[in-house]
Motif scaffolding. Structure first.
Motif: not given
Length: 184
Positions: A94-106
């Motif tokens: 219902a929110a109609n979302c698409k993946l945007g920016p991703i940040a991973l930290q390790s």
């Protein structure tokens, strides 16, 4: 990249500022519990941002920089799965979302900028991430189906805080329950 950091930082900052339990959590040292993942979900305007804190062990089965070819392959596979976050976090259609920016930290995996004290202190390495989704109707979201239990066998529990227009919610998921739901 600067937009990604600013967007993720603003959404997470609004989540933490709005959460009454955040002050207590900020004053205590971050807990490092194997099998346990912490998620903060902020639903703000056209975006849903998920901030994740987790021991590295939950994803790869070890808590150090990969040493063998097998460990390197395991780490690369885990990072690839996290970068495909729309397969791990399936937001209410219902929110109609698409993946945007991703940040991973390790620190152990050499990912992102990590703050002092969030790396491999005393053999306890983390893998944290921020996953932003751009939505046409973010406020309509009432759940996220979380695929972390299926993708990563080391996870047993997810502790989540959600901030939306409807209020603030705390939820705990344990295998096999993978639907993070909120609202009234």
């Amino acid at each position: 990249m600067n937009f990604q950091r600013a967007f993720s930082g603003l959404a997470l900052a609004s989540l933490l500022a709005a959460a009454p339990w955040a002050t207590m959590a900020q004053t205590q040292q971050r807990a490092h519990v194997h099998g346990q993942v912490k998620l903060d979900v902020a639903i703000d305007g056209p975006a849903i941002v998920i901030a994740m804190e987790s021991p590295l062990e939950n994803f790869v089965g070890f808590e150090h920089a990969p040493k063998t070819d097998a460990e390197k392959k395991t780490a690369e596979a885990a990072v690839a799965q996290l970068r495909a976050a729309d397969q791990l976090f399936k937001i209410d259609p219902a929110a109609n979302c698409k993946l945007g920016p991703i940040a991973l930290q390790s620190t152990a995996l050499g990912l992102g900028k990590t703050e002092a004290g969030t790396g491999a202190a005393e053999g306890h390495a983390d893998l944290d991430g921020t996953f932003a989704f751009n939505c046409t109707n973010a406020a309509a979201a009432k759940f996220i189906d979380i695929g972390l239990f299926t993708a990563f066998k080391g996870m047993r529990q997810i502790d989540a805080q959600i901030v939306s227009r409807e209020g603030q919610f705390k939820r705990t998921l344990k295998r096999p329950n993978s639907r993070l739901a909120w609202g009234k």
